[in-house]
Design a protein around this motif. Structure first.
Motif, PDB file in Angstrom:
ATOM      1  N   ALA A 155      -0.069  -6.234   5.233  1.00  0.00           N
ATOM      2  CA  ALA A 155      -1.500  -6.357   4.928  1.00  0.00           C
ATOM      3  C   ALA A 155      -2.371  -5.683   5.978  1.00  0.00           C
ATOM      4  CB  ALA A 155      -1.882  -7.824   4.806  1.00  0.00           C
ATOM      5  N   MET A 205      -6.490  -6.104   5.193  1.00  0.00           N
ATOM      6  CA  MET A 205      -6.524  -7.493   4.752  1.00  0.00           C
ATOM      7  C   MET A 205      -6.171  -8.463   5.876  1.00  0.00           C
ATOM      8  SD  MET A 205      -4.731  -7.198   1.004  1.00  0.00           S
ATOM      9  CE  MET A 205      -5.476  -6.243  -0.309  1.00  0.00           C
ATOM     10  N   THR A 219      -3.803  -9.902  -4.706  1.00  0.00           N
ATOM     11  CA  THR A 219      -5.065 -10.255  -4.059  1.00  0.00           C
ATOM     12  C   THR A 219      -6.237  -9.541  -4.724  1.00  0.00           C
ATOM     13  OG1 THR A 219      -3.964 -10.627  -1.935  1.00  0.00           O
ATOM     14  CG2 THR A 219      -6.331 -10.219  -1.880  1.00  0.00           C
ATOM     15  N   LYS A 220      -6.046  -8.268  -5.030  1.00  0.00           N
ATOM     16  CA  LYS A 220      -7.113  -7.487  -5.671  1.00  0.00           C
ATOM     17  C   LYS A 220      -7.245  -7.841  -7.143  1.00  0.00           C
ATOM     18  CE  LYS A 220      -8.812  -2.784  -6.343  1.00  0.00           C
ATOM     19  NZ  LYS A 220      -8.597  -1.342  -6.098  1.00  0.00           N
ATOM     20  N   ILE A 236      -0.180  -8.290  -2.053  1.00  0.00           N
ATOM     21  CA  ILE A 236      -1.289  -7.383  -1.771  1.00  0.00           C
ATOM     22  C   ILE A 236      -1.952  -6.922  -3.069  1.00  0.00           C
ATOM     23  CG2 ILE A 236      -1.875  -5.113  -0.820  1.00  0.00           C
ATOM     24  CD1 ILE A 236       0.314  -5.595   1.290  1.00  0.00           C
ATOM     25  N   ILE A 274      -7.276 -14.083   0.596  1.00  0.00           N
ATOM     26  CA  ILE A 274      -6.428 -13.265   1.447  1.00  0.00           C
ATOM     27  C   ILE A 274      -5.506 -14.154   2.251  1.00  0.00           C
ATOM     28  CG2 ILE A 274      -6.429 -11.694   3.427  1.00  0.00           C
ATOM     29  CD1 ILE A 274      -9.059 -10.547   2.323  1.00  0.00           C
ATOM     30  N   PHE A 305      -3.917  -2.237   5.094  1.00  0.00           N
ATOM     31  CA  PHE A 305      -4.899  -2.317   4.016  1.00  0.00           C
ATOM     32  C   PHE A 305      -6.172  -3.033   4.452  1.00  0.00           C
ATOM     33  CE2 PHE A 305      -0.832  -1.789   1.885  1.00  0.00           C
ATOM     34  CZ  PHE A 305      -1.127  -0.842   0.915  1.00  0.00           C
ATOM     35  N   THR A 339       4.378 -10.203   4.814  1.00  0.00           N
ATOM     36  CA  THR A 339       3.066 -10.038   4.186  1.00  0.00           C
ATOM     37  C   THR A 339       2.011  -9.719   5.234  1.00  0.00           C
ATOM     38  OG1 THR A 339       3.707 -11.655   2.501  1.00  0.00           O
ATOM     39  CG2 THR A 339       1.374 -11.116   2.665  1.00  0.00           C
ATOM     40  N   SER A 380      -2.451 -15.370   0.251  1.00  0.00           N
ATOM     41  CA  SER A 380      -1.333 -14.450   0.048  1.00  0.00           C
ATOM     42  C   SER A 380      -0.271 -14.609   1.109  1.00  0.00           C
ATOM     43  CB  SER A 380      -1.834 -13.005   0.051  1.00  0.00           C
ATOM     44  OG  SER A 380      -2.296 -12.647   1.340  1.00  0.00           O
TER      45      SER A 380
END
Length: 367
Positions: free
Chosen positions: A117, A122, A205-206, A202, A363, A120, A113, A366
């Motif tokens: 991430a 994150m 999270t959004k 991911i 974040i 992106f 992860t 995750s």
């Protein structure tokens, strides 16, 4: 009384790991009996949907936000990554390996992860800080342990024969004697399931920002995944007899994996995250490896090799290194945000820092 309440999260997480251990053993027996992994994944989603539906109705039906087209797309992506690909690859990998190897490799999730991430935005590496160095070293250890378990078997570790003579498990092993276990294909498929699961984090999270209704979103995701797994299963297993749950082990394994492995585990982990945070929940992951190793040896007469032990140790060390780095990073973020909040209060200004802190924490959740 307070001490008893404080021990409840620990007890809940131990129960979650025991539940997952039972799911791995029962699923392995069901597939050794000849059950198709895609059929197993389909029934798991069906049972999970049935169990989660009442929770979604009673706890979120009146308060959940509107399901928009954007939310539906995110739910679809979540079902593809977090349920369909994740569980199909996992069950397929479990069929060609052992429960102990499968559980050990799932500890790769935080490291994967973290890696996924970064593109992106994150996650940041922060290699100059100790927290960043711990995450990088932990990721390297996890990946190295996974590669060792995938490509190196080593000599057999002689720990004696299990005193439990479970004739049913023995008959399943004899039936499955033609299928080779612990080859590189099984571990690689499980690693693939972890990659899909990391992708789900991911997307989640959004989505959770615009649709904060975990029971409803998980129930819809399970329903979509049930259809997706059913389509895949229909192409891979066209004999309707193989879809029957007349066999006790297939029925028990399917119902157990859906009700306990998905629905109950999700509820307990969500409650523990609210009480203690995600890092507390993550710390219990290696306990599953220990429980499954004992059950695999005691009930399934599972053989343990040097490569599996060394690889598992590297993955667990890497897991704790990544978690330590995340904890220090979270402390630093919260410390900076708290200082900024105090400054704004002193100036009498309003700000949206609370939203930023919440976003940062999610974040971190995750991983």
């Amino acid at each position: 009384m307070m001490k008893g309440r404080e021990s409840l999260p620990c007890l809940a997480m131990v129960l979650v790991q025991l539940g997952y251990a039972g799911m791995n053993v029962l699923s392995k027996l069901a597939m050794d009996s000849g059950m198709n992994p895609f059929v197993m994944a389909t029934y798991r989603q069906v049972f999970a949907t049935v169990v989660l539906a009442p929770f979604a109705y009673f706890f979120e039906w009146k308060t959940m936000p509107k399901i928009t087209k954007s939310v539906l797309i995110q739910l679809f992506l979540s079902s593809v990554l977090g349920a369909t690909l994740n569980q199909c690859l996992y069950f397929l990998g479990l069929k060609h390996s052992t429960p102990t190897i499968a559980c050990a490799l799932t500890n790769l999730l935080p490291a994967l992860t973290f890696l996924m991430a970064i593109p992106f935005g994150m996650e940041t590496v922060g290699i100059k800080r100790r927290a960043g160095q711990a995450k990088v070293i932990g990721t390297v250890l996890c990946v190295g342990g996974a590669m060792l378990m995938s490509f190196y078997k080593g000599s057999l570790i002689k720990i004696g024969k299990s005193p439990i003579d479970w004739r049913y498990a023995e008959s399943m092993r004899e039936r499955n004697s033609g299928n080779e276990e612990s080859t590189f294909i099984g571990p690689l498929l499980i690693v693939g399931s972890c990659v899909a699961w990391a992708g789900w984090f991911i997307v989640q999270t959004k989505m959770s920002k615009g649709f904060p209704a975990p029971y409803t979103s998980t129930g819809i995701m399970s329903l979509m995944a049930a259809v997706q797994c059913g389509v895949i299963g229909a192409f891979s297993e066209r004999d309707l007899k193989e879809w029957s749950l007349h066999s006790n082990i297939r029925l028990v394994a399917s119902a157990y994996s859906g009700a306990i492995g998905s629905a109950l585990a999700f509820c307990l982990m969500s409650w523990c995250i609210q009480r203690k945070g995600p890092l507390y929940v993550s710390m219990f992951s290696p306990l599953l490896l220990v429980i499954v190793a004992i059950l695999g040896w005691g009930l399934l007469d599972e053989k343990i090799y040097v490569g599996s032990v060394v690889g598992s140790a590297l993955i667990v060390l890497g897991l704790y290194a990544v978690l330590w780095g995340k904890e220090k990073e979270l402390e630093a973020i919260n410390g900076v945000d708290d200082n900024k909040t105090l400054q704004h209060i002193e100036c009498g200004e309003k700000s949206d820092l609370e939203l930023q802190v919440s976003s940062n924490k999610h974040i971190q959740d995750s991983v």
